[in-house]
Design an enzyme around this catalytic site. Structure first.
Site, PDB file in Angstrom:
ATOM      1  CG  ASN A  33      51.077 -13.963 -68.123  1.00 31.87           C
ATOM      2  OD1 ASN A  33      50.606 -12.923 -68.564  1.00 31.87           O
ATOM      3  ND2 ASN A  33      50.472 -14.694 -67.195  1.00 31.87           N
ATOM      4  CG  ASP A  45      48.251 -23.168 -66.099  1.00 28.02           C
ATOM      5  OD1 ASP A  45      48.559 -23.160 -67.294  1.00 28.02           O
ATOM      6  OD2 ASP A  45      47.090 -22.948 -65.680  1.00 28.02           O
TER       7      ASP A  45
END
Ligand code: PMT
Length: 402
Positions: free
Chosen positions: A209, A278
């Site tokens: 990310n 996640d």
């Protein structure tokens, strides 16, 4: 409070120059070594001998020294000082610094300085509100110059309005807080996670990310400065690592989980600023996946452990602080994470705000507490926001049952 600190007080040609006498006196009483540098215009407001008596050091003005002299002196003075404060700071000196003009000792020394430079503007209200002056202020703030803003009051020209130099006591307080950071976290063991995690697909590809690590690194740097024993568990980042007690580099969420859990018991506080994936690919291919003729490719992802949730479950008197990076329903989403993960504080980060969130040097956050109260931290540099977050954590640690 300032023993051993070397401070240069720059005085420019404004009527508030007389107030610089009180500032020099205060700093000398705090046992700082004070050297005064006056611009030519300043000498028509206050006699250099006055500052010589108050600082017990020779006063530097461009008047008395040849260009040859101050060409060298300004470098050595800039190198030995811990901070420079210009009080009063006229529109002229502000304009010179903002535009890289160095045509006297003071402006030349400021350009050669690598230490904090604090400016205390003082001028007529119309000048202070002039858009060019305001642009110069914003430009210097973006470069990290410090400001103690002028206050409202009766000005020398008879007007009442913004432009009165801040009180010398306030300037002294600002310098003390800048040069003698509080040691309120002395001895506290604080673990901070930062940066992204990296979930590998095959030897050449991975999922990650946009986290740069700046927020977590700012927290680690400021906590260490305030006396904490900091462990920084960091994903792969491209920014300089702060000088802290221990740095642990990890790649995947599972590695971060291990690194955090084996250290958790010894911590007084944990701050989870890292952007943790996640999900991860169900299978990590041993060889580079070759391109197929098919127009699409399926990638099955499986859930990663939720590190913060695990920490909340295993909490044993640690102060546990999480972040919430949201693009909608900021407060609701952050509050629900705080409850679910058994946090003592959550930092809600609205990623849609300009200049906030991933990879910016700035941020804007709201602190939420389990008792329902919240506190908005104004937009600002991540280091300043880190300091405000640490103020709250310091309060929570004080209230901890030891
Ligand atoms: O690094 P920068 O470029 O400076 O950007 C800063 C930041 C935006 C990354 C930072 O301010 C921030 O918001 N960090 C949290 C990012 C994140 O993962 O938020 P989240 O809402 O997805 O996760 C909530 C909390 O649970 C976070 O504290 C996170 O560390 C933690 N978490 C999440 C998932 C997971 N599997 N394990 C976790 O521990």
């Amino acid at each position: 409070m300032l023993k051993g600190k070397h401070i240069v007080v720059g005085v420019t040609g404004g009527i508030a120059a007389y107030k610089a006498c009180e500032l020099v006196s205060r700093l000398s009483k705090q046992q700082a070594t004070v050297e005064v540098v006056m611009t030519e215009a300043a000498t028509s407001f206050v006699n250099p001998e006055t500052f010589q008596a108050l600082s017990r050091n020779p006063v530097i003005t461009s008047l008395f020294q040849s260009v040859k002299y101050w060409e060298i002196e300004h470098i050595s003075l800039a190198q030995k000082t811990d901070a420079v404060i210009i009080a009063p700071a006229t529109a002229n000196i502000i304009g010179k610094i903002a535009n890289g003009i160095a045509d006297d000792f003071l402006s030349t020394m400021v350009m050669a300085s690598t230490v904090p430079v604090v400016l205390a503007p003082a001028m007529n209200t119309q000048m202070y509100e002039n858009p060019v002056l305001q642009r110069n202020l914003e430009l210097l703030k973006s470069y990290g110059y410090h400001f103690v803003d002028p206050c409202e009051g009766l000005l020398a020209c008879g007007d009442t309005g913004r432009g009165k130099m801040a009180d010398p006591a306030l300037l002294e307080e600002y310098l003390v807080s800048l040069l003698m950071p509080k040691q309120d976290l002395a001895g506290q063991r604080i673990l901070i996670t930062a940066g992204p995690t990296r979930e590998e697909i095959d030897p050449v590809r991975y999922i990650t990310n946009y986290s740069s690590g700046k927020m977590g690194y700012a927290l680690a740097e400021m906590a260490q400065k305030r006396g904490a024993l900091v462990t920084l568990v960091t994903g792969p980042c491209q920014i300089p690592v702060p000088e802290v007690n221990e740095v642990v580099s990890v790649l995947s969420t599972e590695e971060m989980l291990q690194a955090v859990m084996i250290r958790y018991e010894q911590q007084d506080a944990v701050i989870k600023a890292a952007a943790v994936a996640d999900y991860r690919p169900a299978d990590r291919a041993a060889q580079k996946i070759k391109k197929q003729d098919d127009s699409s490719m399926e990638l099955t992802l499986v859930k990663n452990p939720d590190i913060l949730w695990e920490l909340g479950k295993a909490k044993n008197n640690q102060v546990l602080v999480g972040f919430a990076a949201e693009t909608e329903n900021l407060i609701e989403n952050a509050a629900s994470k705080m409850t679910r993960k058994n946090l003592d504080l959550i930092i809600a980060n609205d990623l849609t705000q300009p200049g906030a969130g991933f990879n910016h040097d700035t941020n804007q956050v709201t602190l939420l507490y389990p008792d329902g109260h919240s506190q908005q931290i104004p937009f600002g540099e991540k280091k300043k926001i880190a300091d405000s977050i640490l103020d709250e954590i310091s309060r929570l640690l004080d209230g901890k049952i030891v």
